[in-house]
Design a protein around this motif. Structure first.
Motif, PDB file in Angstrom:
ATOM      1  N   MET A 130       0.511 -10.692   0.069  1.00  0.00           N
ATOM      2  CA  MET A 130       0.247  -9.329  -0.415  1.00  0.00           C
ATOM      3  C   MET A 130       1.192  -8.333   0.249  1.00  0.00           C
ATOM      4  O   MET A 130       1.544  -8.482   1.418  1.00  0.00           O
ATOM      5  CB  MET A 130      -1.195  -8.927  -0.083  1.00  0.00           C
ATOM      6  CG  MET A 130      -2.242  -9.750  -0.795  1.00  0.00           C
ATOM      7  SD  MET A 130      -3.877  -9.542  -0.062  1.00  0.00           S
ATOM      8  CE  MET A 130      -4.077  -7.772  -0.231  1.00  0.00           C
ATOM      9  N   GLU A 131       1.544  -7.295  -0.511  1.00  0.00           N
ATOM     10  CA  GLU A 131       2.449  -6.290   0.060  1.00  0.00           C
ATOM     11  C   GLU A 131       1.785  -5.608   1.265  1.00  0.00           C
ATOM     12  O   GLU A 131       2.405  -5.397   2.297  1.00  0.00           O
ATOM     13  CB  GLU A 131       2.790  -5.259  -1.016  1.00  0.00           C
ATOM     14  CG  GLU A 131       4.057  -4.479  -0.704  1.00  0.00           C
ATOM     15  CD  GLU A 131       4.336  -3.421  -1.761  1.00  0.00           C
ATOM     16  OE1 GLU A 131       4.957  -2.411  -1.429  1.00  0.00           O
ATOM     17  OE2 GLU A 131       3.898  -3.622  -2.922  1.00  0.00           O
ATOM     18  N   LYS A 132       0.495  -5.280   1.091  1.00  0.00           N
ATOM     19  CA  LYS A 132      -0.263  -4.674   2.198  1.00  0.00           C
ATOM     20  C   LYS A 132      -1.570  -5.471   2.302  1.00  0.00           C
ATOM     21  O   LYS A 132      -2.521  -5.198   1.581  1.00  0.00           O
ATOM     22  CB  LYS A 132      -0.537  -3.202   1.874  1.00  0.00           C
ATOM     23  CG  LYS A 132      -0.744  -2.330   3.100  1.00  0.00           C
ATOM     24  CD  LYS A 132      -0.984  -0.879   2.727  1.00  0.00           C
ATOM     25  CE  LYS A 132      -1.576  -0.094   3.887  1.00  0.00           C
ATOM     26  NZ  LYS A 132      -2.735  -0.720   4.531  1.00  0.00           N
ATOM     27  N   PRO A 133      -1.600  -6.459   3.212  1.00  0.00           N
ATOM     28  CA  PRO A 133      -2.757  -7.356   3.273  1.00  0.00           C
ATOM     29  C   PRO A 133      -4.065  -6.607   3.570  1.00  0.00           C
ATOM     30  O   PRO A 133      -4.090  -5.704   4.412  1.00  0.00           O
ATOM     31  CB  PRO A 133      -2.416  -8.295   4.432  1.00  0.00           C
ATOM     32  CG  PRO A 133      -0.936  -8.205   4.596  1.00  0.00           C
ATOM     33  CD  PRO A 133      -0.572  -6.812   4.206  1.00  0.00           C
ATOM     34  N   VAL A 134      -5.133  -6.955   2.858  1.00  0.00           N
ATOM     35  CA  VAL A 134      -6.462  -6.381   3.092  1.00  0.00           C
ATOM     36  C   VAL A 134      -7.392  -7.505   3.552  1.00  0.00           C
ATOM     37  O   VAL A 134      -7.645  -8.459   2.820  1.00  0.00           O
ATOM     38  CB  VAL A 134      -7.027  -5.727   1.815  1.00  0.00           C
ATOM     39  CG1 VAL A 134      -8.458  -5.230   2.063  1.00  0.00           C
ATOM     40  CG2 VAL A 134      -6.136  -4.571   1.364  1.00  0.00           C
TER      41      VAL A 134
END
Lengths: 253, 253
Positions: A130-134
């Motif tokens: 993911m581009e910005k991991p959550v």
């Protein structure tokens, strides 16, 4: 296991509210106080958790329980997140209504035997892709005791994924402020009118106090004498056990 | 896999020393330079590691390799530590001469399939049972790539145990200063006369520079264009590949 649960005890006339972790629930309710059980249990659905407590003599129903999985589900829905689940098999039904196709976040709970090398790598790959991991974690416990010995809790595996992905997990469950706020909202009680009773100095007492509630620590369960010298958290009072806590509160009504 | 290894290249007349990660080792040696391979490989003994590189055409022998397990063994002996091993099966022979009875520390490597829930709990119990837990980690890598996908590296599991036991691991291997110092001592070369060549901006380049060596980054392997904007580490030079590095250094002799 892990600080089995506790409740919020409420008198409709704006009196006290109480969080407890063992029976006496009937006594509390018949006094006209509101009661709520807050648990970090993520190895079972609320249904299973409630059945266990009922078997121990608790007067408790599913809608009196605040638990991490339903709190996570609310977050997932609000933010249109589709989770990859790294949780205990028995917790999966709590996520029945959640869209899990093409995941865009990871939810980690105390997966126990599901914490395999393969499953951890799989969760990691979802995050790192993911581009910005959550990463949403159902608690941040370090370890707990079972009959066959100490076990690493969800917090340890959360830290492993945090480090590998250079990301900070969003923690649902005690001691998160939002978790206590949910419990209060579910009862319709302001924090100033609630009392938390728990055995965990950080997760129960510290978490509740940060939320504006008063908190009693019972000298049972997870309690350790060194808790009384905790560098940051000081309960409003100590009680030897839950019965004593209930006595004191009932006397003050 | 994980930054396969590199070497220190040494000219006996106090010239340059080089760390590299692919063949060309014969060329280097015939120029009168000293060469050493430094690897964070902990899934195999040095013997196995060397055989693999020989199969790829490297001129390399076991006594030219600096690796985390032998470095850990030195520490264990010096401090009379008896390890509980959480490592890959193939690494166990490196600890053959170490007393492992009644352990008073844990050594963690890239255990791969041995990173089971049961094994992690067992290592945790050894640590939490100690008055002052000692955790020695054979590296702090976050993850690496294998043919079947990305895998969590030892650093992630190290973080899990660190958090659970509230302890800081002692890291052996790159980028630890002591690891580079060992490699230099084994060659009998001061850091000012050594050059490190590697593909990992933090573990290879940063680690070597902190030790007083110069360091080249190859634009191959782990290298990513964003490495050139790293906030803390700046190589002394970039080279497109190892052959170019060797060319440049040989020209300057």
């Amino acid at each position: 296991r892990k600080g089995t649960g506790f409740g919020l005890w409420y008198s409709g006339d704006g009196g006290h509210h109480l969080c407890c972790s063992i029976p006496l629930s009937s006594l509390i309710k018949t006094s006209g106080l509101k009661l709520r059980f807050c648990t970090n249990e993520t190895q079972a659905t609320r249904e299973k958790f409630v059945k266990k407590l009922q078997g121990m003599g608790f007067d408790i129903s599913v809608d009196e329980v605040t638990a991490p999985a339903p709190a996570a589900c609310r977050i997932l829905k609000e933010r249109s997140l589709r989770p990859h689940l790294l949780v205990h098999n028995d917790l999966v039904p709590e996520f029945a209504e959640i869209d899990k196709a093409n995941p865009n976040c990871v939810v980690i709970g105390d997966a126990a035997e599901n914490f395999t090398y393969a499953n951890l790598n799989e969760a990691f790959r979802v995050l790192i892709g993911m581009e910005k991991p959550v990463l949403i974690s159902l608690g941040r416990g370090r370890y707990y005791k079972e009959t066959d010995g100490l076990k690493l809790d969800v917090g340890a595996y959360m830290k492993a994924l945090e480090y590998a992905c250079d990301v900070q997990a969003e923690v649902v469950g005690k001691p998160a402020k939002m978790f206590f706020e949910s419990a209060l909202a579910e009862m319709g009680v302001p924090p100033q009118q609630a009392i938390m009773i728990g055995d965990d100095i950080v997760n129960d007492v510290g978490g509740a106090q940060r939320c504006g509630m008063r908190a009693l620590q019972v000298r049972t369960g997870k309690y350790r004498p060194c808790d009384e010298n905790h560098p940051h958290v000081k309960p409003d009072a100590y009680v030897n056990n839950l019965a004593e806590a209930v006595d004191i509160i009932l006397q003050q009504l």
